[in-house]
Design a protein around this motif. Structure first.
Motif, PDB file in Angstrom:
ATOM      1  N   THR A  89      -7.001   6.236  -7.370  1.00  0.00           N
ATOM      2  CA  THR A  89      -5.688   6.054  -6.762  1.00  0.00           C
ATOM      3  C   THR A  89      -4.758   7.162  -7.226  1.00  0.00           C
ATOM      4  N   GLU A 107      -7.813   4.485   1.823  1.00  0.00           N
ATOM      5  CA  GLU A 107      -6.810   3.513   2.250  1.00  0.00           C
ATOM      6  C   GLU A 107      -5.427   3.945   1.767  1.00  0.00           C
ATOM      7  N   THR A 143      -8.033   2.487  10.401  1.00  0.00           N
ATOM      8  CA  THR A 143      -7.706   1.071  10.381  1.00  0.00           C
ATOM      9  C   THR A 143      -6.280   0.897   9.894  1.00  0.00           C
ATOM     10  N   GLY A 181     -14.485   5.887   1.700  1.00  0.00           N
ATOM     11  CA  GLY A 181     -13.341   5.261   2.358  1.00  0.00           C
ATOM     12  C   GLY A 181     -12.034   5.726   1.761  1.00  0.00           C
ATOM     13  N   ARG A 220      -9.718  10.640   6.651  1.00  0.00           N
ATOM     14  CA  ARG A 220     -10.516   9.899   7.640  1.00  0.00           C
ATOM     15  C   ARG A 220     -10.971  10.798   8.778  1.00  0.00           C
ATOM     16  N   ALA A 223      -5.444  -1.421   7.853  1.00  0.00           N
ATOM     17  CA  ALA A 223      -5.484  -2.137   6.579  1.00  0.00           C
ATOM     18  C   ALA A 223      -4.950  -1.267   5.458  1.00  0.00           C
ATOM     19  N   THR A 224      -4.273  -1.913   4.526  1.00  0.00           N
ATOM     20  CA  THR A 224      -3.772  -1.213   3.360  1.00  0.00           C
ATOM     21  C   THR A 224      -4.474  -1.723   2.126  1.00  0.00           C
ATOM     22  N   ALA A 225      -4.536  -0.881   1.142  1.00  0.00           N
ATOM     23  CA  ALA A 225      -5.194  -1.253  -0.109  1.00  0.00           C
ATOM     24  C   ALA A 225      -4.260  -2.113  -0.946  1.00  0.00           C
ATOM     25  N   ARG A 251     -12.160   5.244  -2.025  1.00  0.00           N
ATOM     26  CA  ARG A 251     -13.340   4.492  -2.444  1.00  0.00           C
ATOM     27  C   ARG A 251     -14.483   5.481  -2.528  1.00  0.00           C
ATOM     28  N   VAL A 310      -4.307   9.972   3.995  1.00  0.00           N
ATOM     29  CA  VAL A 310      -5.392   9.062   4.374  1.00  0.00           C
ATOM     30  C   VAL A 310      -5.918   9.430   5.763  1.00  0.00           C
ATOM     31  N   THR A 366     -13.011   3.391  -7.593  1.00  0.00           N
ATOM     32  CA  THR A 366     -11.864   3.801  -6.794  1.00  0.00           C
ATOM     33  C   THR A 366     -11.043   4.815  -7.578  1.00  0.00           C
ATOM     34  N   GLU A 380       0.097   8.194   3.605  1.00  0.00           N
ATOM     35  CA  GLU A 380      -0.517   7.759   4.865  1.00  0.00           C
ATOM     36  C   GLU A 380      -1.073   8.945   5.652  1.00  0.00           C
TER      37      GLU A 380
END
Length: 187
Positions: free
Chosen positions: A159, A115, A181, A113, A173, A183-185, A151, A169, A157, A166
Protein backbone atom coordinates in the motif's frame (compact mmCIF):
# COMPACT_ATOMS: atom_id res chain seq x y z
CA UNK A 1 17.89 -0.46 -13.29
CA UNK A 2 17.12 1.15 -16.64
CA UNK A 3 16.68 4.85 -17.07
CA UNK A 4 13.25 5.70 -18.40
CA UNK A 5 12.33 9.06 -19.88
CA UNK A 6 10.48 11.29 -17.42
CA UNK A 7 8.13 12.62 -20.08
CA UNK A 8 5.30 12.29 -20.80
CA UNK A 9 3.85 12.74 -17.31
CA UNK A 10 0.34 11.45 -17.78
CA UNK A 11 -2.21 10.57 -15.14
CA UNK A 12 -3.20 7.34 -16.79
CA UNK A 13 -6.31 8.61 -18.57
CA UNK A 14 -4.60 8.30 -21.95
CA UNK A 15 -4.11 4.65 -22.84
CA UNK A 16 -0.98 5.51 -24.84
CA UNK A 17 0.84 7.18 -21.96
CA UNK A 18 4.23 5.74 -21.12
CA UNK A 19 4.66 6.83 -17.49
CA UNK A 20 2.44 7.71 -14.53
CA UNK A 21 3.94 9.75 -11.71
CA UNK A 22 2.25 10.35 -8.38
CA UNK A 23 3.42 12.16 -5.25
CA UNK A 24 2.30 12.75 -1.69
CA UNK A 25 3.66 15.13 0.93
CA UNK A 26 3.18 15.53 4.66
CA UNK A 27 4.17 18.96 5.86
CA UNK A 28 3.27 18.10 9.47
CA UNK A 29 6.38 15.95 9.72
CA UNK A 30 8.51 19.09 9.46
CA UNK A 31 7.41 19.79 13.06
CA UNK A 32 8.93 16.47 14.15
CA UNK A 33 12.07 17.24 12.16
CA UNK A 34 12.33 20.59 13.98
CA UNK A 35 12.01 18.76 17.32
CA UNK A 36 14.83 16.46 16.23
CA UNK A 37 16.98 19.45 15.31
CA UNK A 38 16.25 20.95 18.74
CA UNK A 39 17.37 17.74 20.50
CA UNK A 40 20.51 17.69 18.40
CA UNK A 41 21.22 21.34 19.25
CA UNK A 42 20.65 20.62 22.94
CA UNK A 43 23.18 17.78 22.82
CA UNK A 44 25.76 20.01 21.16
CA UNK A 45 25.06 22.82 23.64
CA UNK A 46 25.49 20.42 26.57
CA UNK A 47 28.79 19.16 25.16
CA UNK A 48 30.18 22.63 24.57
CA UNK A 49 29.10 24.68 27.56
CA UNK A 50 28.47 22.28 30.41
CA UNK A 51 30.10 22.75 33.80
CA UNK A 52 28.64 19.77 35.59
CA UNK A 53 30.43 18.98 38.79
CA UNK A 54 28.90 15.51 39.18
CA UNK A 55 31.29 13.85 36.75
CA UNK A 56 31.82 13.02 33.12
CA UNK A 57 29.56 9.93 32.93
CA UNK A 58 26.21 11.76 33.39
CA UNK A 59 27.31 14.51 30.99
CA UNK A 60 28.44 12.00 28.38
CA UNK A 61 25.19 10.03 28.66
CA UNK A 62 23.13 13.22 28.29
CA UNK A 63 25.08 14.42 25.27
CA UNK A 64 24.99 11.03 23.51
CA UNK A 65 21.27 10.62 24.31
CA UNK A 66 20.32 14.06 22.98
CA UNK A 67 22.44 13.71 19.84
CA UNK A 68 21.17 10.18 19.11
CA UNK A 69 17.51 11.12 19.68
CA UNK A 70 17.92 14.26 17.60
CA UNK A 71 19.52 12.44 14.66
CA UNK A 72 16.93 9.66 14.79
CA UNK A 73 14.02 12.11 14.83
CA UNK A 74 15.54 14.40 12.23
CA UNK A 75 16.50 11.81 9.64
CA UNK A 76 13.63 9.45 10.44
CA UNK A 77 11.06 12.13 9.71
CA UNK A 78 12.83 13.71 6.73
CA UNK A 79 13.02 10.32 5.04
CA UNK A 80 9.22 10.15 4.99
CA UNK A 81 8.17 13.75 4.45
CA UNK A 82 7.23 12.87 0.85
CA UNK A 83 6.91 9.94 -1.50
CA UNK A 84 7.20 9.69 -5.28
CA UNK A 85 5.64 6.83 -7.24
CA UNK A 86 6.60 6.15 -10.83
CA UNK A 87 4.84 3.53 -12.93
CA UNK A 88 5.99 2.63 -16.42
CA UNK A 89 5.33 -0.37 -18.63
CA UNK A 90 7.68 -2.59 -16.61
CA UNK A 91 7.54 -1.66 -12.93
CA UNK A 92 6.27 0.49 -10.11
CA UNK A 93 9.00 2.36 -8.26
CA UNK A 94 8.53 4.06 -4.88
CA UNK A 95 11.06 6.59 -3.57
CA UNK A 96 10.79 8.19 -0.15
CA UNK A 97 12.14 11.50 1.09
CA UNK A 98 14.36 13.97 -0.66
CA UNK A 99 17.14 11.47 -1.26
CA UNK A 100 14.85 8.77 -2.63
CA UNK A 101 15.65 6.32 0.16
CA UNK A 102 14.25 3.88 1.07
CA UNK A 103 13.34 2.76 -2.42
CA UNK A 104 11.26 -0.17 -3.64
CA UNK A 105 10.78 -1.45 -7.18
CA UNK A 106 8.01 -3.92 -7.97
CA UNK A 107 7.83 -5.47 -11.41
CA UNK A 108 4.34 -5.32 -12.89
CA UNK A 109 4.68 -9.02 -13.77
CA UNK A 110 4.49 -9.69 -9.99
CA UNK A 111 1.24 -7.70 -9.61
CA UNK A 112 -2.06 -9.59 -9.83
CA UNK A 113 -4.38 -6.76 -8.80
CA UNK A 114 -4.59 -3.08 -8.00
CA UNK A 115 -7.23 -1.37 -5.89
CA UNK A 116 -7.98 2.18 -4.81
CA UNK A 117 -8.14 2.76 -1.05
CA UNK A 118 -10.09 5.97 -0.31
CA UNK A 119 -8.74 6.36 3.25
CA UNK A 120 -5.37 5.09 4.47
CA UNK A 121 -4.30 6.38 7.88
CA UNK A 122 -1.04 6.19 9.81
CA UNK A 123 -3.05 4.77 12.70
CA UNK A 124 -4.02 1.70 10.63
CA UNK A 125 -0.34 0.98 10.01
CA UNK A 126 1.17 1.99 13.35
CA UNK A 127 2.55 5.35 12.24
CA UNK A 128 4.25 7.09 9.36
CA UNK A 129 7.00 5.56 7.30
CA UNK A 130 7.76 2.20 5.74
CA UNK A 131 5.52 -0.24 7.61
CA UNK A 132 4.93 -3.97 7.78
CA UNK A 133 2.08 -5.69 9.55
CA UNK A 134 1.60 -9.45 9.28
CA UNK A 135 -2.16 -9.23 8.78
CA UNK A 136 -2.04 -6.30 6.33
CA UNK A 137 1.19 -6.48 4.34
CA UNK A 138 3.65 -3.67 3.64
CA UNK A 139 2.97 0.05 3.24
CA UNK A 140 4.61 3.41 2.67
CA UNK A 141 2.49 5.88 4.63
CA UNK A 142 3.46 9.56 4.52
CA UNK A 143 0.05 11.07 5.22
CA UNK A 144 -3.61 10.32 5.76
CA UNK A 145 -5.70 10.00 2.60
CA UNK A 146 -6.15 8.02 -0.54
CA UNK A 147 -3.83 5.21 -1.45
CA UNK A 148 -2.96 2.59 -4.01
CA UNK A 149 -3.06 -1.08 -2.94
CA UNK A 150 -1.21 -3.69 -4.99
CA UNK A 151 -1.95 -7.37 -4.64
CA UNK A 152 1.19 -9.32 -5.44
CA UNK A 153 1.48 -12.81 -6.87
CA UNK A 154 2.88 -14.23 -3.62
CA UNK A 155 -0.29 -13.23 -1.70
CA UNK A 156 1.14 -10.13 -0.06
CA UNK A 157 -0.10 -6.56 -0.45
CA UNK A 158 1.76 -3.28 -0.84
CA UNK A 159 0.00 0.00 0.00
CA UNK A 160 1.21 3.51 -0.85
CA UNK A 161 -0.40 6.80 0.13
CA UNK A 162 -0.24 8.94 -2.99
CA UNK A 163 -2.28 11.76 -4.51
CA UNK A 164 -4.60 10.75 -7.36
CA UNK A 165 -4.22 7.07 -6.49
CA UNK A 166 -7.30 6.21 -8.54
CA UNK A 167 -5.52 7.30 -11.72
CA UNK A 168 -2.54 5.15 -10.74
CA UNK A 169 -4.81 2.15 -10.27
CA UNK A 170 -6.36 2.72 -13.71
CA UNK A 171 -2.89 3.01 -15.25
CA UNK A 172 -1.76 -0.30 -13.69
CA UNK A 173 -4.96 -2.07 -14.72
CA UNK A 174 -4.51 -0.87 -18.31
CA UNK A 175 -0.95 -2.17 -18.34
CA UNK A 176 -1.96 -5.53 -16.88
CA UNK A 177 -5.20 -5.75 -18.88
CA UNK A 178 -7.20 -6.16 -15.68
CA UNK A 179 -10.92 -5.31 -15.58
CA UNK A 180 -11.77 -1.91 -14.16
CA UNK A 181 -13.90 -2.55 -11.09
CA UNK A 182 -15.53 -0.03 -8.81
CA UNK A 183 -14.45 -1.94 -5.71
CA UNK A 184 -12.18 -0.23 -3.24
CA UNK A 185 -9.69 -1.80 -0.92
CA UNK A 186 -10.33 -1.85 2.78
CA UNK A 187 -6.93 -0.23 3.51
Amino acid sequence: MRDHPRNPRHTGADSHSAVWIGRATNRAQWVLAAAGAACLALGVQLAVSSNWASGIAPLLMSVIGCVAAGLLMLFGTLAFVNVAVRIDGDALEVRCGHMGLPRRRILLTHVVGAEFAPEVTPRQWGGWGYRWRPEQGTAVVVRRGEGLVLRLGDGRTFTITVDDAEAGVRFIRERLHLPATGATAGA
